[in-house]
Design an enzyme around this catalytic site. Structure first.
Site, short mmCIF file in Angstrom:
data_model
loop_
_atom_site.label_atom_id
_atom_site.label_comp_id
_atom_site.label_asym_id
_atom_site.label_seq_id
_atom_site.Cartn_x
_atom_site.Cartn_y
_atom_site.Cartn_z
CG LEU A 175 -1.85 1.42 1.49
CD1 LEU A 175 -2.57 1.33 0.20
CD2 LEU A 175 -2.53 1.02 2.60
CD GLU A 227 1.93 4.35 -4.64
OE1 GLU A 227 1.42 3.37 -5.13
OE2 GLU A 227 2.09 5.78 -4.77
CB SER A 275 -1.56 9.60 6.94
OG SER A 275 -0.45 9.29 7.90
CB ILE A 328 5.87 -3.53 1.34
CG1 ILE A 328 5.61 -2.26 0.57
CG2 ILE A 328 4.89 -4.52 1.23
CD1 ILE A 328 4.38 -1.66 1.09
CG ASP A 386 -11.94 0.99 9.09
OD1 ASP A 386 -11.13 1.89 9.28
OD2 ASP A 386 -12.68 1.08 8.13
CD GLN A 390 14.07 7.44 34.36
OE1 GLN A 390 14.39 7.15 33.11
NE2 GLN A 390 15.01 7.62 35.46
CD GLU A 439 -2.17 -2.91 9.91
OE1 GLU A 439 -3.30 -2.75 9.99
OE2 GLU A 439 -1.32 -3.84 10.41
CB THR A 497 0.51 8.20 12.42
OG1 THR A 497 -0.79 9.15 12.22
CG2 THR A 497 1.29 8.05 11.59
#
Length: 385
Positions: free
Chosen positions: A124, A126, A131, A156, A240, A344, A371, A373
Site C-alpha cells: 500500500l 508509497e 496517511s 512493505i 479498520d 527508567q 497501519e 499513526t
C-alpha cells in the site's frame, strides 16, 4: 458486550504463552541483533497451526476468530515483537481477500495461507502516499485480459519473503483516488516485480521491511479483487480491522516490559531493600499496569465487536471503526510509555542490550506509526462521533 475469553481461548492463550516462553523468547535478543527474517519462527508458528487461526475452516483454518488471533499476537509480543508481527502481517495481507475475494480467489489462495505454506504482504504505502491513501501513484492500466502495474511501494513488511502481495494501484487517474483505485493479487515471480531497498530499522529488526518495484507487471484480470475502481473501500476496511491486531501487539510489548520491570525491581536491592518497596516506583508500576489493562480491554472489545459481523465490506460499522482506532491509539501510546518507564526502572541496566526492555522500547515505537499513526487514529475517531 461480553468479551471475556472462553475456555478454548484461555487454553489457546496458555499454549501460545508456553511456546513464546520456551521457543520464542530465548532467541529474541539474537534475532534483534542479526536483523534477519526469522524463518525458524515461521516454522514454529506453522507447526502449531497458528497461521490459520482467523481463517475459515472450509479453507483449512481453525476459524477461532479475531479475538483469538489478538490473544496469540499479544502472548508472542511479550517475548518477541518481531515474531508476533509475522501473524499480524499475515492477517493484514489476507484481509483484502477475506473482504472482497470471490470464491475462486479464496479457493486458490487461502488454503496455502491458512497452513502457513505461503506468506503474504500488503503493498500500500508509497513515497507520497502514507496517511493519505488516496494519493497513490502506482498505476494499473487495462491491457487485453489483464492489467499492467507500474510504480513503487515503500515500507512493505515481508514483501521479500512473501509468495503473494496484495497491491493497491490507481485504475482510473481521471477521478479522485477514492473513486479510481483497485487491489490486485500479485504472485511472487511475476515478471517485472522486484524488491528494492531493504530498510535498516530502529525496532522490529527481525521483521523485513522493503521497497517493492513494479515495472510492467502483468496481472490477470482474475486477480483483481471486486471491481475495477472499488479498491479504496477494501483498503480502508482492511485497515479498520487489522489495526486491532496491532493494538494487541502493543499490549503484548507493554505487558512484557512491565513483567520484566516488576521482576527486576523485586530482585534489585538499593539502600538495603528491594526497589519495589519504594512508593514512588510502586506508583509508576501501578500506572503502567492500569494503562496496560485498559489497553487490553479496549482491544478485546474491538475484536469482539468485529466478530459479531461477517467479514465483508458492508458490515463494518462506525462503532467498530471507532473502537478499533481507540484501541490502536491507546495501546500504542501505552506501549511507548510503559516501555520507556521500564527502561527508567532498570536505570543504567535498562539502557544496555543485555536486558530486553531497551529492545521492547524500540519495538514499541512502530505501533504508533504503522497501519495509521496515532494522529490519524484521532482523526478516524472524531469522524465517527
Amino acid at each position: 458486550m461480553q468479551y471475556d475469553l472462553t475456555e478454548e481461548q484461555l487454553m489457546l492463550k496458555e499454549t501460545v504463552a508456553r511456546i513464546a516462553r520456551e521457543q520464542v523468547a530465548p532467541g529474541a535478543e539474537k534475532r534483534d541483533e542479526e536483523a534477519q527474517f526469522p524463518w525458524d519462527m515461521v516454522e514454529i508458528l506453522k507447526e502449531n497451526a497458528l497461521f490459520g487461526a482467523d481463517f475459515p475452516e472450509v479453507y483449512g483454518g481453525s476459524e477461532m476468530g479475531l479475538l483469538a488471533l489478538c490473544v496469540m499476537i499479544e502472548e508472542l509480543a511479550k517475548a518477541c515483537a518481531s515474531t508476533a508481527v509475522i501473524l499480524l502481517v499475515h492477517e493484514l495481507g489476507t484481509m483484502p481477500i477475506f473482504l472482497a475475494g470471490n470464491s475462486e480467489q479464496k479457493s486458490r489462495y487461502l488454503p496455502r495461507l491458512a497452513a502457513g505454506d505461503a506468506l503474504i504482504a500488503f503493498g500500500l504505502t508509497e513515497p507520497n502516499a502514507g496517511s493519505d491513501v488516496s494519493s497513490l501513484r502506482t498505476r494499473a492500466v487495462k491491457e487485453g485480459d489483464g492489467y499492467l502495474l507500474n510504480g513503487s511501494k515503500i515500507f512493505i513488511s515481508h514483501a521479500d519473503v512473501a509468495e503473494v502481495i496484495c497491491v493497491a494501484a490507481r485504475t482510473d487517474t481521471t477521478v479522485p483516488g477514492h473513486k479510481g483505485t483497485g487491489v490486485f493479487i500479485v504472485d511472487k515471480g511475476t515478471s517485472g516485480l522486484s524488491i528494492g531497498k531493504r530498510e535498516k530499522k530502529m525496532g522490529l529488526r527481525a521483521s523485513s521491511t522493503v521497497e517493492v518495484v513494479l515495472e510492467d507487471v502483468r496481472v490477470p484480470a482474475a486477480n483483481l479483487l471486486a471491481e475495477e475502481n472499488s479498491g479504496f473501500p477494501i483498503i480502508m476496511k482492511t485497515l479498520d480491522i487489522t489495526r486491532i491486531p496491532v493494538a494487541a501487539q502493543a499490549v503484548g510489548i507493554a505487558q512484557g516490559a512491565l513483567d520484566y520491570a516488576i521482576q527486576y525491581t523485586k530482585e534489585r536491592q538499593q539502600f538495603g531493600k528491594p526497589l519495589f518497596s519504594f512508593q514512588g516506583l510502586q506508583w509508576m508500576m501501578a500506572d503502567m499496569a492500569t494503562r496496560v489493562e485498559a489497553s487490553r480491554q479496549l482491544t478485546y472489545k474491538a475484536a469482539a465487536l468485529f466478530e459479531a459481523v461477517p467479514k465483508n465490506l458492508d458490515r463494518v460499522s462506525r462503532e467498530l471503526i471507532r473502537h478499533s482506532a481507540m484501541a490502536k491509539v491507546f495501546a500504542a501510546d501505552t506501549a511507548m510509555q510503559v516501555t520507556t518507564d521500564a527502561v527508567q526502572l532498570l536505570g543504567g541496566y535498562g539502557y544496555v542490550k543485555e536486558y530486553p526492555v531497551e529492545r521492547m522500547m524500540r519495538d514499541a515505537k512502530i505501533t504508533q506509526i504503522y497501519e495509521g499513526t496515532s494522529q490519524i487514529q484521532k482523526v478516524v475517531i472524531s469522524s465517527t462521533l
